[in-house]
Enzyme design. Structure first.
Site, PDB file in Angstrom:
ATOM      1  N   CYS A  17       0.841  -1.201   0.000  1.00  0.00           N
ATOM      2  CA  CYS A  17       0.000   0.000   0.000  1.00  0.00           C
ATOM      3  C   CYS A  17       0.872   1.245   0.000  1.00  0.00           C
ATOM      4  O   CYS A  17       2.102   1.165   0.062  1.00  0.00           O
ATOM      5  CB  CYS A  17      -0.949   0.009   1.189  1.00  0.00           C
ATOM      6  SG  CYS A  17      -0.106   0.224   2.781  1.00  0.00           S
ATOM      7  N   CYS A  20       3.372   1.616   2.823  1.00  0.00           N
ATOM      8  CA  CYS A  20       4.611   0.853   2.621  1.00  0.00           C
ATOM      9  C   CYS A  20       5.590   1.660   1.760  1.00  0.00           C
ATOM     10  O   CYS A  20       6.787   1.751   2.065  1.00  0.00           O
ATOM     11  CB  CYS A  20       4.314  -0.477   1.928  1.00  0.00           C
ATOM     12  SG  CYS A  20       3.151  -1.551   2.780  1.00  0.00           S
ATOM     13  N   ASP A 447      10.676  25.657 -33.427  1.00  0.00           N
ATOM     14  CA  ASP A 447      11.820  25.958 -34.271  1.00  0.00           C
ATOM     15  C   ASP A 447      11.397  25.613 -35.699  1.00  0.00           C
ATOM     16  O   ASP A 447      10.470  24.820 -35.899  1.00  0.00           O
ATOM     17  CB  ASP A 447      13.022  25.110 -33.838  1.00  0.00           C
ATOM     18  CG  ASP A 447      14.246  25.375 -34.686  1.00  0.00           C
ATOM     19  OD1 ASP A 447      14.451  26.542 -35.067  1.00  0.00           O
ATOM     20  OD2 ASP A 447      14.995  24.421 -34.974  1.00  0.00           O
ATOM     21  N   ASP A 640      15.068  20.662 -32.117  1.00  0.00           N
ATOM     22  CA  ASP A 640      15.822  19.464 -32.496  1.00  0.00           C
ATOM     23  C   ASP A 640      16.545  18.825 -31.322  1.00  0.00           C
ATOM     24  O   ASP A 640      17.189  17.803 -31.471  1.00  0.00           O
ATOM     25  CB  ASP A 640      16.815  19.784 -33.624  1.00  0.00           C
ATOM     26  CG  ASP A 640      17.845  20.837 -33.212  1.00  0.00           C
ATOM     27  OD1 ASP A 640      17.958  21.122 -32.011  1.00  0.00           O
ATOM     28  OD2 ASP A 640      18.529  21.363 -34.108  1.00  0.00           O
ATOM     29  N   ASP A 644      18.694  23.615 -29.881  1.00  0.00           N
ATOM     30  CA  ASP A 644      17.722  24.352 -29.088  1.00  0.00           C
ATOM     31  C   ASP A 644      17.696  23.878 -27.640  1.00  0.00           C
ATOM     32  O   ASP A 644      16.697  24.065 -26.943  1.00  0.00           O
ATOM     33  CB  ASP A 644      16.319  24.183 -29.696  1.00  0.00           C
ATOM     34  CG  ASP A 644      16.280  24.644 -31.143  1.00  0.00           C
ATOM     35  OD1 ASP A 644      16.676  25.785 -31.400  1.00  0.00           O
ATOM     36  OD2 ASP A 644      15.874  23.851 -32.007  1.00  0.00           O
TER      37      ASP A 644
END
Length: 753
Positions: A17, A20, A447, A640, A644
C-alpha cells in the site's frame, strides 16, 4: 570537486500500500550518501541516486530490510524469471481468495442454525429444506467447527498479511496489513472467547456473538482485491513488457562467410548480421547489402513500413519484410535505440508526478489516523449504550473499509499506462512531472528547421561574385562545411559533389552559433554563414534577391566576398494540419528561428502561424521563451534537442525531435521519435487526458475514504438504521483500488482525435 553520483534501481518486495511506499522511501532518503530516492508501488522498485563513496548498493538494500521489506540488486536472470514468479504469485492469490471466501460462506451457513429464532426466516427455511441435518447438530459442535475452520483459514489464506503486519509493528510502522490484521485478529479473538467462555460475556451482560464469517470474508475480499490489483497492474505494464520482448534472443552472424546462429549477448559492434524476410532485426546497424521494407511501428509508432537500402540505418526490434539483408552491427544492449527506450520508459514510470505529493502526505499519516478513529468509534458506541458487541463490529468495519492502496495507486497507475501508451504512439515522456507540465501549456513555440520542415534542404541556386565560378564557390563552401552536421552543410556538400567539385582539406574549423562556420582551407580564411556572419567580419554581400522561402548562405575568403547559395527546405507533411489542431485546442503557435525573416515568413504562411520571431541566435531564443513566460504564458518549445537545448530546458515543457540514435542525450521533457508535427498534438492530448484521469483517481480515492469511513462508523445509522457489516466494508475496500486501476487502464485505448 563534487562527488560523482550513480543511479541504481532496486526491486523491492513486500510493499502492499501507499504507507509501505512511504516507509521505504523515508528509509532510503535517511541513508547517508543518498541524494534522491523514489519508490514506485506500481512497479515495486526503488530508484536511488547516491554517492558510491558513502553508500554502497548493499547499504541501500540493508536500509530497505531494516524498514521491514526486502530488496535485491537488479540482475538479468531475476528480470527473466519475473513473469513466471508473477504468474505463480497471481495463482496463489486467486486460490487463497477463493478458499477464504468459500470458507467464509461455509461459516455463514453453519452459523444460521445458531441464529435462528422462534420463527425461521426465508433463508433458514430454504436451508432446512436443502440440509435438514445441519439443524440437528448441537450448537457447541457447530461453534467449535467454525472456530477450527476460521483458524485454519486465517493461517492458510492470511499468513502473509499477518507476517507483514508483524514486521511493520517490529519496525514501529504501520500499513494496510496493520488495519486488516488488527480487524480480523480482534474479531477472531472476540469470537474465540465467546465460543470458549461464553459465560464470561453473559456475566458482564454482553451477548456472546461470533464473527467467524466476517474474518474469513474480510480476508477473502482483501485477497480477491489484491489478485485483481495484480492483474490490473500487469496490464498497465503491458507496453513496457511488449518493448522488452522486441529483441530476439539470437541472430545470424556472418563470420568468414559462414552463417552462424549465436545468442544476442555474444554479438559485438562491427559484426555482420544476416536477416531473412519476416525476421526481427536483432540489433541496431547499417545495411551493407540488400533492400527491403521494415516495420518500425512498435518502436517509432510509424504505421507504414519504411524502405531500407544499403547505407540506411536499421533499428533493433523492427521487423524485416520481403527482402534479405546483410548489415553491420553498430550499437548493442543498453546503447541501442530499443535499450535507450526501455531505460527511459522505466525511469519515467519510476518517477513521480507533482500531483502525487498530496497522496504521499495523506498516506504518511493515514493508518495511524484510522486506528485512532476505530478506537474513538468503539468508545462512542459504548457511550451511546449500544453494547460492546455492536460497538466492536462497527470498529472493525472502520478498520477494514479504510484503503490507503487506492491513494497510493491513483497517480502512478495513470502515469504508468500513459507513458506506455505514449511510447506506442512514438512519444517518449521522461517522467510524471514532464507529462503534468505539458498538460498545462497554452503556447507552443516551434523551431523551423527540422521541426516544421524536414531539415533536409537542397541548394536550388548559386550566385557567384564576379570572377568566381559556381564550382569554385561550391568547392570552398563545401570544404569548410564538410565537418559540420548542420542540414545546410549536407546540402552544400551534396551540391558540390553533383557539379564535380573536389573537396579540399580544412583546418581550425569552428562553428559560430546562429551565424555559420569559419576555417582555414589551403591557407585561406574561409567563412560561410548568414548576413550577420558577414557583417561581423566587415564583409558586405551583394544585394541578391532570393526566392521566397529560401535560406541563403554567404561565402567569403580572406575578406573577399565570393557569392551566395540559396537553399530550400521541404515542409513536413501534416504541419499545417497540426497547427490547425493546436488552434482548435485553444493553443497559440509561435515560430522561433535563426533563419532570415523572408524564409521564415514563407514557412509560417504555409502552415498558418501568425507570430514569427526570425533571425535570432540561440541566446535570443532563450530570451524570447523567458519573455513569453514573463507575460504569464505556459510555454512548450519544440526543437531538435541539440541546437535548441537551452530553449527546451527553459520552456515549461520541451518537446525534442528524436534523432533515433542517442535518445538519452536529447534535451526536453518528451521525445518525438518520428518527428511529425501531428505527434506534438498527440502528446498534448495524451498529457491532458492523463491529468484528467489522475484527478479522477485522486478524487475517488480521497472521496471513498472521506465518505466510507464515516459510513462504516455509523454516520447513517440515526437516519436509516443502516450499518455496514465488516464483510461488506472489506468488499468495498477491495473494490476501491480495483476501480482506480480500471479507470487508469482506459488510457490504453487512447486515440488521438
Amino acid at each position: 570537486m563534487a562527488a560523482k553520483l550513480e543511479t541504481v534501481t532496486l526491486p523491492v518486495t513486500g510493499m502492499t500500500c501507499a504507507a509501505c511506499q512511504t516507509h521505504v522511501e523515508r528509509a532510503l532518503r535517511e541513508t547517508p550518501g543518498v541524494d534522491q530516492a523514489t519508490v514506485n508501488l506500481m512497479t515495486h522498485n526503488a530508484r536511488i541516486v547516491f554517492d558510491p563513496g558513502i553508500a554502497a548498493p548493499q547499504a541501500l538494500i540493508e536500509a530497505v530490510r531494516e524498514a521491514g521489506y526486502d530488496a535485491s540488486l537488479p540482475s538479468p536472470d531475476a528480470a527473466a524469471a519475473r513473469p513466471e514468479q508473477d504468474a505463480d504469485a497471481s495463482r496463489s492469490l486467486r486460490l487463497r481468495a477463493i478458499g477464504a471466501m468459500t470458507a467464509g460462506i461455509l461459516i455463514m451457513l453453519l452459523s444460521m442454525p445458531l441464529g435462528m429464532g422462534a420463527h425461521p426466516g426465508l433463508f433458514d427455511r430454504a436451508l432446512m429444506a436443502i440440509a435438514p441435518w445441519l439443524y440437528r447438530i448441537p450448537a457447541r459442535p457447530l461453534q467449535f467447527a467454525m472456530l477450527a475452520i476460521t483458524a485454519a483459514g486465517m493461517f492458510w489464506a492470511g499468513r502473509a498479511i499477518y507476517r507483514r503486519a508483524w514486521i511493520a509493528a517490529r519496525h514501529r510502522s504501520s500499513n494496510m496489513n496493520t488495519l486488516v490484521a488488527l480487524g480480523t485478529g480482534a474479531a477472531f479473538f472476540y469470537s474465540a472467547v465467546a465460543t470458549l467462555a461464553p459465560g464470561y460475556f453473559l456475566s458482564h451482560g454482553i451477548k456472546p456473538d461470533v464473527y467467524y464469517d466476517s474474518v474469513l470474508l474480510i480476508l477473502g475480499f482483501l485477497l480477491l482485491g489484491n489478485w485483481l490489483d495484480e492483474r490490473a497492474k500487469h496490464r498497465t505494464l503491458d507496453a513496457l513488457e511488449a518493448f522488452a520482448k522486441l529483441q530476439p534472443t539470437s541472430a545470424r552472424v556472418l563470420r568468414e562467410g559462414i552463417e552462424t546462429v549465436v545468442p544476442i549477448e555474444l554479438i559485438a559492434a562491427g559484426d555482420t548480421i544476416a536477416v531473412r524476410p519476416g525476421e526481427r532485426i536483432p540489433v541496431d546497424g547499417i545495411i551493407l547489402g540488400g533492400s527491403s521494407t521494415v516495420d518500425e511501428s512498435l518502436i517509432t509508432g510509424e504505421s507504414v513500413p519504411v524502405p531500407r537500402a544499403p547505407g540506411d540505418r536499421l533499428i533493433g526490434g523492427s521487423v524485416n519484410y520481403e527482402g534479405a539483408l546483410e548489415y553491420r552491427a553498430t550499437t548493442i544492449g543498453a546503447g541501442s535505440v530499443l535499450g535507450q527506450m526501455l531505460r527511459l520508459m522505466e525511469e519515467a514510470q519510476s518517477s513521480k508526478a507533482p500531483m502525487q505529493q498530496l497522496a504521499d502526505r495523506v498516506s504518511s499519516v493515514f493508518v495511524p489516523v484510522v486506528l485512532i478513529l476505530a478506537v474513538l468509534t468503539f468508545v462512542l458506541w459504548i457511550a451511546l449504550g449500544q453494547g460492546a458487541g455492536h460497538a466492536f463490529a462497527v470498529a472493525i468495519a472502520v478498520l477494514v473499509i479504510a484503503c490507503p492502496c487506492a491513494m497510493g495507486l491513483a497517480v502512478p497507475a495513470a502515469l504508468t499506462v500513459s507513458i506506455g501508451r505514449g511510447a506506442q504512439l512514438g512519444v517518449l515522456f521522461k517522467g510524471g512531472e514532464s507529462l503534468e507540465r505539458l498538460a498545462r501549456i497554452d503556447t507552443v513555440v516551434f523551431d523551423k528547421t527540422g521541426t516544421l520542415t524536414l531539415g533536409k534542404p537542397e541548394i536550388v541556386s548559386a550566385h557567384p561574385a564576379p570572377g568566381i565560378s559556381e564550382a569554385e564557390l561550391l568547392q570552398l563552401a563545401a570544404s569548410v562545411e564538410q565537418r559540420s552536421e548542420h542540414p545546410l552543410a549536407h546540402a552544400v556538400v551534396t551540391r558540390a559533389a553533383l557539379v564535380g567539385a573536389t573537396l579540399l582539406p580544412a583546418e581550425d574549423v569552428s562553428a559560430i552559433p546562429g551565424k555559420g562556420l569559419r576555417g582555414i582551407v589551403q591557407g585561406h580564411a574561409v567563412i560561410a554563414g548568414n548576413l550577420a556572419m558577414m557583417e561581423a567580419h566587415a564583409i558586405h554581400p551583394a544585394d541578391v534577391s532570393s526566392e521566397p522561402g529560401t535560406t541563403v548562405l554567404h561565402v567569403a575568403s580572406d575578406g573577399r566576398y565570393l557569392g551566395v547559395l540559396a537553399a530550400r527546405d521541404t515542409l513536413r507533411p501534416g504541419a499545417a494540419d497540426a497547427i490547425a489542431r493546436l488552434r482548435s485546442l485553444g493553443l497559440a503557435a509561435v515560430m522561433l528561428t535563426g533563419d532570415s525573416p523572408q524564409a521564415a515568413a514563407s514557412i509560417a504562411q504555409a502552415v498558418g502561424i501568425d507570430q514569427v520571431v526570425a533571425g535570432v541566435l540561440p541566446d535570443a531564443k532563450l530570451a524570447e521563451i523567458r519573455r513569453l513566460q514573463s507575460t504569464g504564458r505556459r510555454v512548450a518549445m519544440v526543437g531538435d534537442g541539440i541546437n535548441d537545448a537551452a530553449a527546451l530546458a527553459q520552456a515549461d515543457a520541451g518537446l525534442a525531435i528524436g534523432t533515433g540514435t542517442d535518445l538519452a542525450r536529447e534535451a526536453g521533457d518528451a521525445i518525438l521519435l518520428r518527428g511529425e508535427p501531428q505527434q506534438i498534438v498527440d502528446a498534448i492530448l495524451l498529457a491532458r487526458q492523463t491529468l484528467r484521469v489522475m484527478r479522477q483517481n485522486l478524487g475517488w480515492a480521497l472521496g471513498y475514504n472521506i465518505l466510507g469511513i464515516p459510513i462504516a462508523a455509523g454516520a447513517l445509522y440515526p437516519l436509516t438504521g443502516m450499518l455496514l457489516s465488516p464483510a461488506v466494508a472489506a468488499a468495498a475496500m477491495a473494490l476501491s483500488s480495483v476501480s482506480v486501476l480500471s479507470n487508469s487502464l482506459r488510457l490504453r485505448s487512447f486515440r488521438p482525435q
